[in-house]
Design a protein around this motif. Structure first.
Motif, PDB file in Angstrom:
ATOM      1  N   THR A  61      -0.918   5.075   1.587  1.00 21.18           N
ATOM      2  CA  THR A  61      -2.076   4.279   1.192  1.00 21.18           C
ATOM      3  C   THR A  61      -1.602   3.112   0.340  1.00 21.18           C
ATOM      4  OG1 THR A  61      -3.520   6.224   1.211  1.00 21.18           O
ATOM      5  CG2 THR A  61      -4.301   4.304  -0.015  1.00 21.18           C
ATOM      6  N   SER A  68      -9.864  -2.265  -3.254  1.00 20.76           N
ATOM      7  CA  SER A  68      -9.835  -1.803  -1.858  1.00 20.76           C
ATOM      8  C   SER A  68      -8.529  -1.079  -1.565  1.00 20.76           C
ATOM      9  CB  SER A  68     -10.024  -2.980  -0.895  1.00 20.76           C
ATOM     10  OG  SER A  68      -8.954  -3.897  -1.000  1.00 20.76           O
ATOM     11  N   GLU A  69      -8.555  -0.248  -0.547  1.00 21.62           N
ATOM     12  CA  GLU A  69      -7.384   0.516  -0.122  1.00 21.62           C
ATOM     13  C   GLU A  69      -7.302   0.529   1.396  1.00 21.62           C
ATOM     14  OE1 GLU A  69      -6.913   3.866  -3.646  1.00 21.62           O
ATOM     15  OE2 GLU A  69      -7.624   4.495  -1.672  1.00 21.62           O
ATOM     16  N   VAL A  70      -6.072   0.656   1.894  1.00 14.61           N
ATOM     17  CA  VAL A  70      -5.830   0.798   3.322  1.00 14.61           C
ATOM     18  C   VAL A  70      -4.925   2.008   3.504  1.00 14.61           C
ATOM     19  CG1 VAL A  70      -4.791  -0.237   5.380  1.00 14.61           C
ATOM     20  CG2 VAL A  70      -6.021  -1.678   3.749  1.00 14.61           C
ATOM     21  N   THR A  71      -5.357   2.961   4.326  1.00 18.55           N
ATOM     22  CA  THR A  71      -4.528   4.121   4.636  1.00 18.55           C
ATOM     23  C   THR A  71      -3.858   3.875   5.978  1.00 18.55           C
ATOM     24  OG1 THR A  71      -5.909   5.619   3.348  1.00 18.55           O
ATOM     25  CG2 THR A  71      -4.516   6.613   5.042  1.00 18.55           C
ATOM     26  N   ASP A  76       0.838   2.331  12.459  1.00 17.11           N
ATOM     27  CA  ASP A  76       0.021   1.254  11.897  1.00 17.11           C
ATOM     28  C   ASP A  76       0.914   0.199  11.242  1.00 17.11           C
ATOM     29  OD1 ASP A  76      -2.301   2.579  12.635  1.00 17.11           O
ATOM     30  OD2 ASP A  76      -2.624   3.466  10.644  1.00 17.11           O
ATOM     31  N   LEU A  78       0.657  -3.721   8.818  1.00 17.19           N
ATOM     32  CA  LEU A  78      -0.181  -4.440   7.875  1.00 17.19           C
ATOM     33  C   LEU A  78       0.554  -5.684   7.400  1.00 17.19           C
ATOM     34  CD1 LEU A  78      -2.712  -4.294   5.928  1.00 17.19           C
ATOM     35  CD2 LEU A  78      -1.245  -2.991   4.386  1.00 17.19           C
TER      36      LEU A  78
END
Length: 107
Positions: A61, A68-71, A76, A78
């Motif tokens: 994460t 905000s967070e992105v797992t 994946d 980014l």
């Protein structure tokens, strides 16, 4: 000589393992191995260059200073633009995270 991104030392070191794959000549490509490490609370990365990361194995994460967070799951990727304050909030231990990171002017 060929090398494999999935070859890991046994045992894994207690700290994250950073391996430059291509020397930094304006663009840096590295493999990062994380096994449960995270950026300490209140500490932020504020990189001068864009960073593109692909998570090849594990789960992680990324947290941003706006809350905000992105797992990320294996496969994946980014793009983190330069000067975007972020931190690694969580990385899986089993399996360990294997990251491929590219640093440079990407946008």
């Amino acid at each position: 000589m060929s090398q494999n991104l999935y070859d890991l030392p046994d045992p894994l070191p207690p700290d994250e393992l950073f391996t430059d794959l291509i020397p930094d000549a304006g663009v840096k490509i590295e493999r990062i191995v994380s096994s449960g490490q995270s950026t300490p609370e209140g500490q932020w990365y504020d990189e001068p260059r864009d960073e593109w990361v692909a998570l090849l194995q594990g789960e992680a994460t990324i947290a941003y200073d706006d809350g905000s967070e992105v797992t990320l799951q294996a496969g994946d990727h980014l793009l983190i633009p330069a000067h975007t304050r972020h931190r690694v909030a969580m990385t899986s231990e089993s399996p360990p995270c294997i990251w491929l990171a590219v640093h440079g002017r990407l946008t």
